[in-house]
Scaffold this active site. Structure first.
Site, mmCIF file in Angstrom:
data_model
loop_
_atom_site.group_PDB
_atom_site.id
_atom_site.type_symbol
_atom_site.label_atom_id
_atom_site.label_comp_id
_atom_site.label_asym_id
_atom_site.label_seq_id
_atom_site.Cartn_x
_atom_site.Cartn_y
_atom_site.Cartn_z
ATOM 1 N N GLU A 160 46.755 42.058 50.973
ATOM 2 C CA GLU A 160 46.349 43.606 50.498
ATOM 3 C C GLU A 160 45.202 43.679 51.432
ATOM 4 O OE1 GLU A 160 43.399 44.869 48.755
ATOM 5 O OE2 GLU A 160 43.046 43.249 46.752
ATOM 6 N N LYS B 146 39.612 44.140 37.599
ATOM 7 C CA LYS B 146 37.524 43.657 37.305
ATOM 8 C C LYS B 146 36.511 43.523 36.159
ATOM 9 C CE LYS B 146 37.919 45.212 42.543
ATOM 10 N NZ LYS B 146 39.857 44.796 42.298
#
Ligand code: PSU
Ligand code: MN
Length: 301
Positions: A23, A158
């Protein structure tokens, strides 16, 4: 509309050779320059050394792209946050207006799927934010996992997120969450989170088999391959949690919302740890790239 492929990516896909998508938001918004450029180059190198072809995904002047030139990669790293962070909802706007945009996990999954790339390596996917019952902040990464047929190698989700709720949403969306060599869902900076994964696999070949089974069954959507950060790079949860709480408070005080939240928190945590969290982030991305290449190779056989 098609994704424009680099010569190397096009040749690899045509021959059924392994390709790993990467990405561009992690480059433009996830890390500062020059560490972001070093990371982006290193990760491509790791994938090539393992025997696969890297395909960094982005939108350049409105054109959907897989496989960037060295110069283009440098542009994303240097221009950083001034480049638009493109989630799936932004794709039509960016294309229609010929804008250059960095693709999130969600958008990268969509373009990888369009291009026929089945494996993608990131750092840590997005998920349900803490306090989502008030803010409704749930990353579009999650809904994309119900849409795009791509396996994403990620160091869990995360640690700034609510991992329990993230796992609940993934279950609702019918997304397999595979612990790679672990029974626990990893927490990005830390190897363990206290949350169990619903299934565990220990080899790239077994992950490839699961991918094939899912898509041969006509079950649409992605696969989460949760790969813990290497032990020597991890920051223990009890050590990072107070730092995360302070960053979350600062974000609230300064009214950070929407797509600015994740980049803001990552930077605040890196500043507060004198870059230690940044080093951990880089280590886990490299680790994910290595595993993604091995899975892409197993899947291509
Ligand atoms: N992984 C990282 N760093 C990042 C990201 C992932 O190690 O910056 C990015 C990805 O692009 C992911 C995005 O899609 O964070 C999540 O943003 P949001 O919470 O706004 O959906
Ligand atoms: Mn969000």
């Amino acid at each position: 509309m098609k994704v424009k492929l680099s010569t190397a990516v096009k040749a690899a896909l045509k021959k059924g050779k392994p390709v790993v998508a990467l990405e561009s938001t992690i480059i433009a918004h996830g890390m500062p320059y020059p560490q972001n450029l070093e990371m982006a180059r290193k990760v491509e190198q790791i994938i090539m050394d393992e025997g696969a072809v890297p395909a960094t995904i982005a939108i350049i002047d409105g054109e959907l792209r897989a496989g960037l030139s060295a110069q283009e990669l440098e542009g994303f790293a240097k221009n950083g946050p001034s480049i638009m962070k493109v989630s799936t909802r932004d794709i039509p706007y960016v294309v229609a207006r010929n804008i250059t945009g960095a693709t999130t996990v969600a958008t990268t999954m969509r373009l990888a799927d369009m291009a026929g790339i089945s494996v993608f390596a990131t750092g840590g996917m997005g998920g349900v934010h803490r306090g989502a019952e008030r803010t409704f902040d749930i990353s579009a990464d999650l809904s994309e996992f119900a849409q795009s047929n791509v396996a994403v190698v990620t160091a869990g989700a995360k640690a700034i997120l609510d991992l329990a709720l993230t796992l609940e949403v993934l279950e609702t969306l019918g997304v397999p969450v595979v612990g790679y060599g672990t029974d626990e869902f990893p927490a990005f900076y830390s190897r363990s989170s206290g949350h169990k994964v619903p299934m565990r696999l220990d080899t790239p070949k077994d992950v490839a088999k699961l991918m094939r089974a899912k898509w041969l069954l006509g079950l649409k959507g992605g696969v989460v391959v949760a790969n813990p950060i290497p032990a020597q790079a991890e920051i223990l949860a009890e050590e990072i949690e107070p730092v995360i709480l302070r960053a979350l408070n600062a974000a609230k005080r300064t009214n950070i919302t929407g797509k600015d939240t994740t980049p803001y928190l990552l930077k605040a945590i890196s500043d507060a740890t004198q870059g230690r969290s940044l080093s951990a982030n880089i280590a886990l991305v490299e680790n994910n790239a290595r595993l993604a290449a091995a899975i892409a190779i197993a899947y291509s056989q």
